[in-house]
Scaffold this active site. Structure first.
Site, mmCIF file in Angstrom:
data_model
loop_
_atom_site.group_PDB
_atom_site.id
_atom_site.type_symbol
_atom_site.label_atom_id
_atom_site.label_comp_id
_atom_site.label_asym_id
_atom_site.label_seq_id
_atom_site.Cartn_x
_atom_site.Cartn_y
_atom_site.Cartn_z
ATOM 1 C CG HIS A 103 26.828 -40.864 12.359
ATOM 2 N ND1 HIS A 103 25.564 -40.574 12.825
ATOM 3 C CD2 HIS A 103 26.890 -40.373 11.082
ATOM 4 C CE1 HIS A 103 24.893 -39.929 11.874
ATOM 5 N NE2 HIS A 103 25.675 -39.804 10.813
ATOM 6 C CB ALA A 104 33.522 -42.663 12.377
ATOM 7 C CD GLU A 106 26.552 -41.835 16.252
ATOM 8 O OE1 GLU A 106 25.869 -42.825 15.916
ATOM 9 O OE2 GLU A 106 26.268 -40.669 15.907
ATOM 10 N NE ARG A 161 27.193 -36.389 11.491
ATOM 11 C CZ ARG A 161 26.027 -36.631 12.101
ATOM 12 N NH1 ARG A 161 26.009 -36.965 13.384
ATOM 13 N NH2 ARG A 161 24.880 -36.537 11.448
ATOM 14 C CG ASN A 178 21.655 -41.596 9.111
ATOM 15 O OD1 ASN A 178 21.190 -42.529 8.469
ATOM 16 N ND2 ASN A 178 21.005 -41.049 10.133
ATOM 17 N NE ARG A 179 21.537 -35.050 8.400
ATOM 18 C CZ ARG A 179 21.586 -35.733 9.543
ATOM 19 N NH1 ARG A 179 21.670 -37.052 9.502
ATOM 20 N NH2 ARG A 179 21.551 -35.116 10.707
ATOM 21 C CG HIS A 231 22.496 -43.655 14.793
ATOM 22 N ND1 HIS A 231 23.005 -42.694 13.953
ATOM 23 C CD2 HIS A 231 21.854 -44.541 13.986
ATOM 24 C CE1 HIS A 231 22.685 -42.978 12.701
ATOM 25 N NE2 HIS A 231 21.988 -44.098 12.696
ATOM 26 C CB SER A 232 25.520 -43.508 20.833
ATOM 27 O OG SER A 232 26.805 -43.041 20.460
ATOM 28 C CE1 TYR A 233 24.966 -36.642 23.855
ATOM 29 C CE2 TYR A 233 26.580 -37.112 22.161
ATOM 30 C CZ TYR A 233 25.936 -36.203 22.986
ATOM 31 O OH TYR A 233 26.268 -34.872 22.923
ATOM 32 C CE1 TYR A 283 19.130 -34.401 13.787
ATOM 33 C CE2 TYR A 283 19.582 -33.371 15.914
ATOM 34 C CZ TYR A 283 19.898 -34.301 14.931
ATOM 35 O OH TYR A 283 20.976 -35.132 15.109
ATOM 36 C CD GLU A 305 20.686 -41.089 17.971
ATOM 37 O OE1 GLU A 305 21.800 -41.311 18.488
ATOM 38 O OE2 GLU A 305 20.554 -40.559 16.853
#
Length: 352
Positions: A103-104, A106, A161, A178-179, A231-233, A283, A305
């Site tokens: 994800h860009a 992060e 993202r 990431n999907r 990843h974050s956060y 989630y 994360e």
């Protein structure tokens, strides 16, 4: 206008970041030439060009241990470079994979990949844990899985993202990488709408970035035994599944490893990390790389994360990089040591 609205409805509120723009400018200013900056290279954020330069320099300076692998290229034809760290030529050696920057926005994620490589090269034969891990496992590190998106966060939109692929059906840009993996693809927790942040793409592995990583892992699935995506956060140590509420077959093992890592972070750094299966801890998120890797047969698969809990969110100041990376490092070491213990055949006793 927002303040007036909140006050009119008697909603108590607090401004966390008085000037987010100022923070963004501070982070994109490469302050290596600033004599007042006492921070090291690894305590700053770096542009994509800097990271590519660092990759080549690291391999050049460590010819016996570091190799650059071109895993594939991005939608905009930028290279996806992974570093392979290999400290000996033992036969049947296993490996772990770490990817950062899917994800860009992060930014602390690629910062960790750089930190980890630097730490491994600096502390091999000094720190007992990292030495034991690197003696038993090769490590593949992909510092920026989403180079187009990362570049875009430096030049145009800090909060971007997704990747930067262009859709044939709409003017909206990008897919959430990431999907985009083939794990309950595009079910609840992802979207078929290209204008959303969680757009799953046209089909699983429709994006060159996710396909490149999937192809690499498919061709190395017999050696890669630990998969880590950074990843974050929100400070969490997550493991499969995120794409379903079902439990993974070795749920108890994964839970114990994540729990031990979280306890060590708390003991050494006084910081709390939640841990558990992704779907139950945060989630449902189908199409994630960790679930896909797990289903491929990499039975130790985790998503970290990193800091923080939301005060700065994606705009974590450079002064927090070292804390975030040290916490992630202790978690990586804890889990990797357990994986070595569970998967390596005990060495034969010497004949007397």
């Amino acid at each position: 206008m927002v303040k007036n609205l909140l006050q009119r409805h008697a909603v108590t509120h607090e401004v966390l970041l008085a000037n987010a723009n100022e923070l963004i400018e501070m982070q994109t200013r490469n302050d290596s030439t600033d004599p007042r900056s006492g921070s090291t290279f690894y305590e700053r954020y770096h542009s994509l060009e800097d990271i590519y330069y660092w990759i080549n320099r690291t391999a050049h300076d460590n010819p016996n241990t570091v190799k650059v692998i071109l895993v594939g290229s991005s939608y905009e034809k930028r290279p996806l470079y992974a570093l392979k760290l290999s400290f000996n030529n033992r036969t049947n050696k296993k490996a772990m994979w770490i990817d950062c920057g899917i994800h860009a926005r992060e930014w602390v994620s690629p910062a960790f990949c750089l930190w980890f490589v630097h730490y491994s090269l600096s502390f091999y034969n000094i720190n007992q844990d990292i030495t034991h891990i690197l003696d038993n496992m090769d490590v593949y590190v992909l510092p920026v899985l989403n180079p187009d998106g990362y570049k875009y966060t430096w030049t145009t939109n800090r909060m971007w993202r997704k990747n930067r692929s262009i859709s044939k059906t709409t003017s909206c840009i990008g897919v959430d990488l990431n999907r985009n993996f083939d794990a309950n693809w595009c079910t609840e927790g992802a979207s078929h709408n290209p204008c959303t942040e969680i757009y799953c793409g046209m089909f699983p592995e429709s994006e060159p970035e996710s396909q490149a990583v999937a192809n690499f892992l498919r061709s190395h699935k017999d050696t890669v035994q630990l998969y880590l995506s950074i990843h974050s956060y929100s400070q969490m140590l997550l493991f499969p599944y995120s794409c379903t509420l079902e439990e993974a077959e070795n749920h108890r093992d994964l839970l114990e490893m994540a729990q031990e890592a979280a306890q060590k972070i708390r003991r050494y750094y006084r910081n709390t990390y939640r841990y558990g299966a992704g779907a139950k801890t945060i989630y449902l998120a189908p199409g994630g790389s960790d679930d896909w890797a797990y289903n491929l047969g990499i039975k130790y698969s985790f998503t970290f994360e990193l800091q923080d809990r939301g005060r700065y969110g994606f705009l974590l100041p450079p002064s927090h990089i070292s804390g975030a990376c040290n916490e992630a490092l202790i978690a990586v070491k804890t889990i990797a040591l357990r994986v070595v213990e569970k998967t390596q055949a005990p060495s034969p006793s010497p004949t007397v």
